[in-house]
Structures are given as structure tokens and as C-alpha cells.
Design a protein around this motif. Structure first.
Motif, mmCIF file in Angstrom:
data_model
loop_
_atom_site.group_PDB
_atom_site.id
_atom_site.type_symbol
_atom_site.label_atom_id
_atom_site.label_comp_id
_atom_site.label_asym_id
_atom_site.label_seq_id
_atom_site.Cartn_x
_atom_site.Cartn_y
_atom_site.Cartn_z
ATOM 1 N N ARG A 281 0.803 -1.220 0.000
ATOM 2 C CA ARG A 281 0.000 0.000 0.000
ATOM 3 C C ARG A 281 0.838 1.273 0.000
ATOM 4 O O ARG A 281 0.457 2.277 -0.633
ATOM 5 N N GLU A 282 2.000 1.270 0.646
ATOM 6 C CA GLU A 282 2.773 2.495 0.795
ATOM 7 C C GLU A 282 3.335 3.025 -0.526
ATOM 8 O O GLU A 282 3.770 4.186 -0.610
ATOM 9 N N PHE A 283 3.292 2.202 -1.562
ATOM 10 C CA PHE A 283 3.844 2.627 -2.848
ATOM 11 C C PHE A 283 2.807 3.265 -3.771
ATOM 12 O O PHE A 283 3.155 3.689 -4.870
ATOM 13 N N PHE A 284 1.571 3.356 -3.326
ATOM 14 C CA PHE A 284 0.501 3.889 -4.165
ATOM 15 C C PHE A 284 -0.040 5.208 -3.621
ATOM 16 O O PHE A 284 -0.229 5.358 -2.414
ATOM 17 N N VAL A 285 -0.319 6.140 -4.531
ATOM 18 C CA VAL A 285 -1.053 7.339 -4.133
ATOM 19 C C VAL A 285 -2.484 6.937 -3.799
ATOM 20 O O VAL A 285 -3.012 7.323 -2.754
ATOM 21 N N ASP A 286 -3.120 6.185 -4.668
ATOM 22 C CA ASP A 286 -4.477 5.692 -4.436
ATOM 23 C C ASP A 286 -4.665 4.404 -5.246
ATOM 24 O O ASP A 286 -4.950 4.467 -6.450
ATOM 25 N N PRO A 287 -4.517 3.234 -4.609
ATOM 26 C CA PRO A 287 -4.626 1.958 -5.353
ATOM 27 C C PRO A 287 -6.026 1.682 -5.890
ATOM 28 O O PRO A 287 -6.205 0.814 -6.741
ATOM 29 N N GLY A 288 -7.027 2.428 -5.391
ATOM 30 C CA GLY A 288 -8.386 2.233 -5.870
ATOM 31 C C GLY A 288 -8.663 2.915 -7.200
ATOM 32 O O GLY A 288 -9.663 2.622 -7.854
ATOM 33 N N LYS A 289 -7.769 3.806 -7.620
ATOM 34 C CA LYS A 289 -7.924 4.479 -8.902
ATOM 35 C C LYS A 289 -7.052 3.785 -9.930
ATOM 36 O O LYS A 289 -5.836 3.992 -9.985
ATOM 37 N N PHE A 290 -7.688 2.937 -10.716
ATOM 38 C CA PHE A 290 -6.936 2.205 -11.738
ATOM 39 C C PHE A 290 -7.739 2.170 -13.028
ATOM 40 O O PHE A 290 -8.956 2.351 -13.031
ATOM 41 N N MET A 291 -7.042 1.936 -14.116
ATOM 42 C CA MET A 291 -7.665 1.815 -15.432
ATOM 43 C C MET A 291 -7.677 0.342 -15.825
ATOM 44 O O MET A 291 -6.632 -0.289 -15.916
ATOM 45 N N ALA A 292 -8.879 -0.199 -16.050
ATOM 46 C CA ALA A 292 -9.046 -1.582 -16.482
ATOM 47 C C ALA A 292 -9.831 -1.568 -17.793
ATOM 48 O O ALA A 292 -11.052 -1.713 -17.802
ATOM 49 N N PRO A 293 -9.152 -1.393 -18.927
ATOM 50 C CA PRO A 293 -9.849 -1.163 -20.198
ATOM 51 C C PRO A 293 -10.541 -2.378 -20.790
ATOM 52 O O PRO A 293 -11.096 -2.277 -21.900
ATOM 53 N N ALA A 294 -10.543 -3.508 -20.094
ATOM 54 C CA ALA A 294 -11.330 -4.650 -20.583
ATOM 55 C C ALA A 294 -12.806 -4.291 -20.680
ATOM 56 O O ALA A 294 -13.546 -4.948 -21.417
ATOM 57 N N ASP A 295 -13.249 -3.258 -19.946
ATOM 58 C CA ASP A 295 -14.648 -2.842 -20.070
ATOM 59 C C ASP A 295 -14.896 -2.042 -21.352
ATOM 60 O O ASP A 295 -16.031 -1.651 -21.637
ATOM 61 N N CYS A 296 -13.836 -1.835 -22.134
ATOM 62 C CA CYS A 296 -13.974 -1.195 -23.449
ATOM 63 C C CYS A 296 -13.649 -2.167 -24.580
ATOM 64 O O CYS A 296 -14.424 -2.312 -25.517
#
Length: 350
Positions: A281-296
Motif C-alpha cells: 500500500r505504501e507505494f501507491f497514491v491511491d490503489p483504488g484508482k486504476f484503469m481496467a480497459p477490458a470494459d472497453c
């Protein structure tokens, strides 16, 4: 990192269901566009049309190796565009899906033999990696070793995949991978190709090339608790891949600003990422904000890694990136786990 160790991305190519080129694909993802539609004739096990992400420029009757070649050829050609003339020192590393039902026979051999002729380029070395989603990142690892041993060498790496063989679609449905009314945690089968051209700092200067991004670190591990087994995955393989690339960040205390991944709707993958983030966790600004383009573009298997790199470099070039430091990662059904850190400098401000 010394100048002799810097590996640059100098070319990008893509062919997806939402864009015939790298820029068009990135624009469609940014706009949230998808091309999901009913398959012309495939029906799932509850009698409903299968939902797929199919390249509308290709006939549904075009199957096998020729379909893979039709996807890979324009993407590879586009990635080679920055080279103003042919270069004899190019290695080609092609990522492919692992063995599965419906996969064309002798796929690796045929692709390696036919693709160079299709793109009208001579390679001094051709390799294939049947590593699924992680293929392109596995290819980057090999390319880095090749370029560091010979800085004059360029490497064209990437991957091509298509789940749209009828036997493959039936296999996905049978094994609870296919997203449907009866299986909300499956994925949309897609097809695509993506390629990246890599070069040393020395070659960039000699050929007057403009880097799109620099590869800071890449690492691969093996997950022992794979999907579709009786074991429970707690993200040990992906966590190890994360930890290995994050060693690059420790001296500077920098954090990951952007995350691009191959999450595709399957709970296994989401759980794996969740466990891995808890450990790092300490290496991320916000791990919940990610791009998963499989939904495109759907799940694009072996094409994933190079296509994610396209999103990173385009965001930086167009000025809408959330930061300069990006993490991309991919998980293969056969257990390969790969992650990479990219540094992309904005080239154009919108």
C-alpha cells in the motif's frame, strides 16, 4: 539508472475492436466506448447469444492463424513507423496465448514465419512467448536483456490474441469464464494486437528518435494458486512482482500515480489485486484508482501488455495523464504474473 541501462519505448501500434490504430484505441478508451455485441451465431449454454468484442472489419468466417495475422500485421507496422528506413538489428518477440481449446494448431510457428513477410520487415531474431496476458511484459524482460547486451539492437515486442474461435467460446462458457446472464463474474471475450518498439538511449540519439516513455523496471513471478483450481489465491505471485519493481522507488520514496491492469470482471483477479495492494500500500497514491480497459475492448489476452503501454504513452503525450509514473500489470491463467514501471514525460499539452 545509467544512460546505458535506460530502455526507451519509441513506437506503439494497436489494432483493437474500438480502434484500428494506437491513437484511435486510446481515444476510445478515454471516452468509455465499447463495441460489445451479440455474436452472429454462437449461443451460450442457457440459450442466449454470446456477448463478444469482435473486430467489425474482420468477417466472423475468418478464423485460425489468418485472423491472428490480420490483427497483428497493422499493429506491428504502426509500431515500426518511427524508423525512417529499414534497420537490420531488430529482434521480434511475439506474445501469444497459452495452450487452450480452439487455438490454431502450430500458431507460434506460423506467426513467426508469416508475420515478417506481412509487415515487410526483416528480423535478425524472432521469438514467441505463449504467456497469455503477461506475454508482452515477459517479452519486455527479454528485450531489456538483449538491448543491454547490444545497445545497437532494437526490439519489437507485443502480442496478439483472439478468443473468437467457436471452440474457444464454448470452452469459456463451459468453464464459467464467459460473461452472461447466468455468470455475472465472467469476462467479455475480445481480440486485439499491440506492439511496442524498444531502443537504448544510444540508439535514440543515433537515429534522432523521440522516446514516448522509459521502462524503469519490469519483473515477473509465478502464482502457484491459479484460477480454476481447488487452491485459494491470496495474491502471493502478483505481490512478489509488485515488490520487485517497487525496489526502484525506495531510494526516492516516489509513489505510483497511475495504474493500468487487466482486470476483466472475474472475482479471482479482483481478489488477487486486493491482496497484493494490502501488502504494498505504501507505494501507491491511491490503489483504488486504476484503469481496467477490458470494459472497453473486452479481454484481449496476450495483446494486453502492449495495449496498456499505449494508454500510458498517449495520456502523457496528450497531457491528460495523472502523473509521470505508471504501474502496469497482468496476470495469466497459467500463473505468470508480471508488472512494470514506466516513466512518461508529457510531450504535448492540451
Amino acid at each position: 539508472m545509467s544512460s546505458n541501462e535506460i530502455i526507451n519505448i519509441i513506437g506503439i501500434g494497436a489494432r483493437t475492436t474500438i480502434g484500428a490504430t494506437a491513437p484511435l484505441t486510446a481515444s476510445a478508451v478515454r471516452a468509455g466506448i465499447n463495441c460489445f455485441a451479440e455474436h452472429p451465431y454462437m449461443i451460450d449454454k442457457i440459450g442466449e447469444p454470446m456477448i463478444v468484442a469482435m473486430d467489425n472489419e474482420l468477417s466472423e468466417e475468418l478464423l485460425g492463424i489468418e485472423r491472428f495475422l490480420q490483427l497483428a500485421t497493422p499493429a506491428a507496422q504502426e509500431a515500426l513507423t518511427p524508423l525512417k528506413q529499414s534497420n537490420p538489428n531488430i529482434t521480434l518477440i511475439i506474445g501469444l496465448p497459452p495452450k487452450r481449446i480452439g487455438l490454431p494448431a502450430h500458431l507460434a510457428t506460423e506467426i513467426a514465419q508469416q508475420l515478417p513477410n506481412k509487415i515487410k520487415c526483416t528480423f535478425d531474431q524472432i521469438k514467441t512467448i505463449a504467456g497469455g496476458h503477461a506475454s508482452a511484459l515477459l517479452a519486455i524482460e527479454q528485450a531489456i536483456q538483449i538491448i543491454q547486451q547490444n545497445p545497437a539492437q532494437l526490439c519489437l515486442i507485443g502480442g496478439v490474441d483472439s478468443y473468437l474461435q467457436p471452440e474457444t467460446l464454448e470452452w469459456l462458457d463451459y468453464n464459467q469464464h464467459l460473461h452472461s446472464t447466468a455468470n455475472r463474474y465472467g469476462f467479455i471475450p475480445g481480440e486485439a494486437a499491440g506492439f511496442c518498439l524498444l531502443a537504448s538511449q544510444q540508439t535514440v540519439h543515433q537515429l534522432s528518435l523521440k522516446p514516448l516513455a522509459q521502462i524503469l523496471a519490469v519483473a515477473s513471478t509465478q502464482e502457484k494458486n491459479c484460477i480454476n483450481t481447488d487452491t485459494v489465491c491470496i495474491g502471493e505471485g502478483l505481490s512478489a512482482a509488485f515488490s520487485n519493481v517497487f525496489q526502484t522507488l525506495k531510494p526516492s520514496n516516489r509513489q505510483i500515480e497511475q495504474i493500468f491492469c487487466d482486470l476483466n470482471g472475474e472475482r479471482y483477479r479482483a481478489d488477487e489485486y486486493g491482496f497484493s495492494v494490502l501488502r504494498t500500500r505504501e507505494f501507491f497514491v491511491d490503489p483504488g484508482k486504476f484503469m481496467a480497459p477490458a470494459d472497453c475492448w473486452g479481454d484481449v489476452g496476450a495483446a494486453t501488455g502492449a495495449l496498456l503501454i499505449n494508454l500510458i504513452t498517449t495520456a502523457a503525450a496528450k497531457g491528460y495523464a495523472q502523473g509521470e509514473l505508471s504501474l502496469l500489470w497482468a496476470s495469466s491463467e497459467s500463473g505468470e504474473r508480471s508488472a512494470a514501471l514506466l516513466q512518461a514525460q508529457p510531450l504535448i499539452k492540451e
